[in-house]
Design a protein around this motif. Structure first.
Motif, PDB file in Angstrom:
ATOM      1  N   VAL A  50      29.944  32.812  83.341  1.00 52.33           N
ATOM      2  CA  VAL A  50      30.282  33.353  82.329  1.00 52.33           C
ATOM      3  C   VAL A  50      30.339  34.923  82.368  1.00 52.33           C
ATOM      4  N   ALA A  57      23.517  25.496  77.807  1.00 49.72           N
ATOM      5  CA  ALA A  57      23.648  26.862  78.561  1.00 49.72           C
ATOM      6  C   ALA A  57      22.585  26.815  79.495  1.00 49.72           C
ATOM      7  N   PRO A 111      30.756  36.658  76.028  1.00 49.10           N
ATOM      8  CA  PRO A 111      30.733  35.196  75.890  1.00 49.10           C
ATOM      9  C   PRO A 111      30.815  34.767  74.217  1.00 49.10           C
ATOM     10  N   SER A 135      25.101  31.300  83.273  1.00 49.36           N
ATOM     11  CA  SER A 135      24.860  32.918  83.467  1.00 49.36           C
ATOM     12  C   SER A 135      23.909  32.879  84.224  1.00 49.36           C
ATOM     13  N   SER A 137      28.060  26.430  79.643  1.00 48.50           N
ATOM     14  CA  SER A 137      28.111  27.895  80.285  1.00 48.50           C
ATOM     15  C   SER A 137      26.993  28.039  81.335  1.00 48.50           C
ATOM     16  N   THR A 139      27.149  33.474  71.736  1.00 51.06           N
ATOM     17  CA  THR A 139      27.871  32.089  72.034  1.00 51.06           C
ATOM     18  C   THR A 139      29.117  31.885  71.043  1.00 51.06           C
ATOM     19  N   ARG A 155      35.413  31.588  78.273  1.00 47.38           N
ATOM     20  CA  ARG A 155      34.513  30.878  79.147  1.00 47.38           C
ATOM     21  C   ARG A 155      34.195  31.706  80.381  1.00 47.38           C
ATOM     22  N   ASN A 156      35.030  32.356  81.037  1.00 46.09           N
ATOM     23  CA  ASN A 156      34.810  32.991  82.130  1.00 46.09           C
ATOM     24  C   ASN A 156      34.617  34.213  82.455  1.00 46.09           C
TER      25      ASN A 156
END
Length: 947
Positions: free
Chosen positions: A571, A504, A140, A543, A541, A582, A181-182
């Motif tokens: 992510v 996030a 990330p 997670s 994001s 980040t 991002r992914n």
């Protein structure tokens, strides 16, 4: 017999469903009992035999209002829950008992635990491997996972493709795409837990780390696991949950709980004692249960009740409606805090009131699970309609639920939250108004600085004014309203102090709670349907804590909305934004921030807030923290209408419905499939099927203990203790930690010498906990605590003096010498001997060292019961006397005789070889304890019953 005829009824005139209608026992006296006390009463009535449970015990429970805190009552739980560390000594004792019964001409196949016993192997796992098997790059933060982030240019990291490991539904490699991002990595998952490719949402196999750790676990603990599997085959009431399945308290809640037992045409309430402090979690399902020590659970397995002082019951009345913005976490933590402040330690807590129905079963079990935090024995939520609805989704069939409901209503154990006139009486009542629970965020710099959502705007503005410090930014008054225009992706936006640039939803602990993650997803869906969007320059994001979270976000249909709202896309599965991982903000945004020094995480973000997942999404939509959600809109829909937070925030009813229908049902279905399928290694693990366990004389983990070596068919008359030496001369407050073996095995200890002689290296010693099935190791570890203060030594050390020779030796070595010389042993102690948590070897260890009696000023009650249970006499100095007052040095030899008609509290004379005579009290409290002592302990007593 007359009581049985009066109380036993059939359920709905079905002769195959009988029960004790204890509601008939006391009329209005029964109706005012707390529900938890009604369960205690039912177990007493059903198990009343005139000896272990007497009629007066049942009547004392019925008279709870006047007898609470004044009498001791027996409790027969319906089942026992063990984890492997505490379970193995109990199972070894049963295996040894089978052998003893056979040696005396009995049938070993009659030896079984007296109640259903579930053993979860969840304490054996060690993390030998931790490298993730599935990874994506870049991470990330855009950096190389193998090198320090600061040394890598994020723009040089190239996406790479990782295959989905041969999954037919997810063909080809997963493409990380143009942005990071992914990207991310998978955390280790237990076998059969669905791990999803975060890009294609298709299952992938478990990570290599799990397989490797399980392989090592099975290799390291093969002997113990084979013994457990043997036990699950030969003992009628034993079920073993194999490694890699789940933790004891979680399995107890999700798989083992019955709520109502139905055995041999009889129905009765489920109840449990377990060797895990979080056994209380099942209270949220209306199941009475709490954590106890290993020796208490073994006693229940042997057919003995748990003794407890009839407790005070604190009623916790929940009223009002929780704030729509308050999440389950807010509610749970607030209730926990208020219970801790109310002082409920050592008491039962029982919930009632109109607010209870607002709590999901997940909320209730979480509150009950927090019992150790506020000190209550348990926190009980009686079964109600919410419970039944939950059980329906967890796989209970319709007929079982109908029978359960009818039975609980017949014995008045079903709570109707709508009828307040039927509430029981409580020792005291604590009122908690759910509407007073305010959701908070933490920040802007420290997590301990909590800010109520209602005060967020004013608090942030105050932070702008304050001097630079824990909260202040010291922004000049004339610059606090500065606005910076910025062009991004062809559109112009305006940034100011409080503008959100990073949002996030990260893998913190509360994200494992389905309700808060679902709340974020449902909010996103409503926001999208209302035409709202997150501004594109905000770095968003998602997670989650595990692939399971992705699974239920996907199955409930909210995952696409999180993406559509503002690219809240998965992510990876690990810490990211919270630890600074980040990617840099877009250059245009960075420049705008630096231009006006706007308060903003990372090198150009100065204000950071921790919030629940749905609030993270809400602030991302608003685009600023400088907002009052009560009066200001989140945004404007395509028709120009103001959309407020309350318009898109999901209700608790919506959340609970989605949680039950999509999360709970899916999780329990998969768990049951997993249990039926089993663990491959466990399934293929070879284990003996013989009636008697084939002890391996070379084993250093499993050994037949010597408790039954001198067992005879009938108990012999009580033998005097003659010319005993003092093994240890101890002071006040000797704890179970001082006595019981625990932790790692020291290289210079007696246990280490034993293992070394068996050919093991220090690296192979493992721990005392892992070797609880070997009495030779555990006996050598008794009194091996380096903090033990023995007056013979004068300083802390696991040593004593062998008085005949004057040698200073390890406690075990001295005891071994005494046993070779045929000299019995006693222990002298001060006040509160045996203080601390219950440990199974605090009595077994001294017994195997040759200790026949302890003479102390006072005892911790539970430990005194353990001494009696193993066959050690608990003798107590007369009030005002102790070894020092009586002029004892501890170097004398002591003799005491026991009358054949031993009764509780009898005074005995002790004679010393110096001519001194003094009196002590035989600290037995009832005829059950004297009977067990006459048999030489509970193991002998139960073995003779099998004969």
């Amino acid at each position: 017999k007359d009581a049985d005829e009066y109380l036993i009824e059939t359920l709905n005139d079905n002769p195959e469903k009988k029960f004790y209608n204890i509601a008939k026992l006391g009329g209005t006296k029964y109706d005012i009992l707390p529900y938890s006390i009604r369960v205690l009463l039912e177990t007493a009535v059903r198990n009343c035999d005139g000896f272990l449970v007497k009629k007066e015990d049942a009547m004392n429970i019925l008279d709870w209002k006047t007898k609470q805190n004044n009498v001791e009552v027996p409790f027969y739980p319906a089942r026992v829950l063990l984890q492997d560390f505490t379970g193995i000594p109990a199972m070894v004792d049963f295996a040894a008992m089978r052998e003893a019964v056979k040696n005396l001409g009995g049938d070993p196949m009659k030896v079984h635990p007296a109640c259903p016993t579930d053993l979860t192997v969840d304490h054996s796992l060690q993390i030998d491997f931790s490298k993730c098997a599935i990874q994506n790059a870049p991470n990330p933060g855009g950096g190389d996972l193998q090198r320090p982030l600061a040394k890598i240019s994020p723009h040089k990291a190239q996406p790479r493709k990782v295959p989905c490991r041969g999954q037919t539904g997810c063909k080809g490699p997963c493409d990380a795409g143009e942005s990071s991002r992914n990207s991310g990595k998978f955390s280790a998952q237990i076998e059969n837990t669905p791990i999803l490719c975060p890009f294609h949402l298709q299952p992938v196999p478990e990570p290599e780390t799990v397989l490797k750790n399980q392989e090592v676990e099975f290799g390291r603990n093969r002997e113990r696991l084979q013994f457990f599997k043997w036990g699950s085959k030969v003992f009628r009431n034993v079920a073993v949950i194999p490694p890699g399945t789940g933790m004891a308290h979680q399995m107890n809640l999700e798989y083992l709980s019955r709520v109502v037992f139905e055995i041999k045409d009889f129905l009765y309430p489920d109840s449990v004692v377990g060797t895990d402090s979080h056994t209380t979690m099942v209270n949220g399902l209306g199941i009475l249960g709490w954590g106890v020590g290993g020796i208490e659970t073994e006693a229940v397995m042997l057919g003995m009740p748990v003794a407890l002082t009839l407790p005070e019951v604190v009623g916790c009345e929940l009223t009002g409606l929780a704030s729509p913005l308050a999440t389950s976490i807010d509610v749970v933590l607030s209730i926990t805090k208020q219970l801790r402040q109310a002082g409920v330690a050592g008491k039962f807590v029982e919930f009632f009131g109109t607010g209870v129905s607002q709590l999901s079963v997940a909320d209730r079990t979480t509150i009950a699970n927090m019992c150790p935090e506020y000190g209550a024995i348990l926190s009980f939520f009686p079964v109600d309609n919410v419970t039944l609805k939950h059980l329906k989704h967890t796989g209970f069939d319709k007929a079982k639920l109908e029978s359960m409901e009818a039975y609980l209503k017949a014995v008045k154990l079903f709570r109707n939250n709508q009828i307040s006139s039927e509430e029981p009486e409580y020792t005291q009542i604590i009122q908690i108004d759910l509407s007073s629970i305010t959701p908070y965020v933490s920040g802007p710099k420290r997590p301990q600085d909590r800010v109520a959502i209602t005060n967020m705007k004013s608090d942030f503005q105050a932070c702008l004014n304050e001097k630079i410090g824990f909260k202040g930014f010291q922004i000049a008054t004339e610059k606090q309203n500065d606005i910076v225009p910025v062009e991004y992706e062809g559109n112009e936006y305006r940034l100011s102090h409080g503008s959100v640039v990073i949002a996030a939803v990260i893998s913190c602990t509360n994200n494992c709670n389905p309700s808060v993650m679902l709340a974020a997803g449902l909010l996103a869906r409503k926001a999208v349907e209302a035409g709202l969007m997150v501004k594109p320059y905000i770095r968003t994001s998602l997670s989650p804590g595990s692939g399971m979270v992705t699974h239920y976000l996907s199955s409930s249909g909210v995952l696409p909305y999180l993406s559509k709202l503002g690219k809240f896309e998965v992510v990876g599965y690990g810490c990211s934004t919270c630890v600074g991982n980040t990617a840099p903000l877009p250059e245009a945004i960075r420049n705008a921030i630096k231009q006006k020094c706007i308060c903003r995480l990372c090198d150009c973000v100065r204000a950071n807030y921790l919030a629940s997942p749905p609030l993270v999404v809400a602030y991302a939509i608003a685009g600023t923290v400088n907002i009052d959600f009560q009066t200001e809109p989140l945004g404007i829909d395509p028709n120009g209408k103001n959309i407020y937070l309350h318009d898109v925030w999901p209700t608790r009813e919506e959340l609970q419905q989605v949680e039950e229908e999509y999360v709970i049902s899916s999780m329990f279905k998969e768990l049951k499939e997993k249990m039926e399928k089993g663990n491959k290694r466990w399934n293929f693990l070879e284990a003996p099927e013989s009636v008697l366990f084939p002890w391996d004389l070379k084993s250093t983990y499993i050994r037949c203990p010597s408790f039954f070596d001198k067992l005879a068919k009938e108990p012999v008359s009580l033998q005097p203790i003659e010319n005993a030496h003092v093994l240890l001369y101890l002071g006040d407050s000797v704890t179970t930690d001082h006595i019981s073996p625990a932790g790692s095995i020291a290289r210079n200890s007696a246990a280490a010498k034993y293992l070394t002689n068996k050919g093991l290296t220090p690296r192979e010693f493992n721990s005392y906990g892992a070797r609880r099935g070997n009495d030779a190791v555990m006996t050598r570890g008794t009194f091996a605590n380096i903090k033990l203060l023995n007056k013979f030594i004068g300083k802390p050390a696991p040593k004593t003096v062998h008085l005949p020779s004057g040698q200073m030796l390890d406690v075990f070595e001295a005891a071994e010498l005494y046993q070779k010389e045929g000299i019995p042993l006693i222990i002298l102690a001060g006040k509160k001997y045996g203080l601390g948590s219950s440990r199974d070897w605090t009595a077994k260890g001294p017994f195997l060292l040759g200790v026949k009696a302890v003479i102390a000023e006072s005892y911790e009650k539970i430990h005194k019961g353990h001494l009696i249970g193993i066959g050690i006499a608990p003798l107590q100095f007369l009030p005002g006397e102790n070894a020092n007052v009586l002029g004892l040095t501890g170097k004398e030899q002591f003799s005491v005789s026991f009358p054949q008609e031993l009764f509780p509290g009898i005074t005995l004379d002790i004679k010393t070889n110096t001519g001194k005579v003094f009196s002590v009290i035989a600290s037995f409290e009832n005829n059950v304890e004297t009977t067990i002592y006459k048999h030489g302990g509970i193991l002998n007593y139960v073995a003779r019953r099998f004969l």
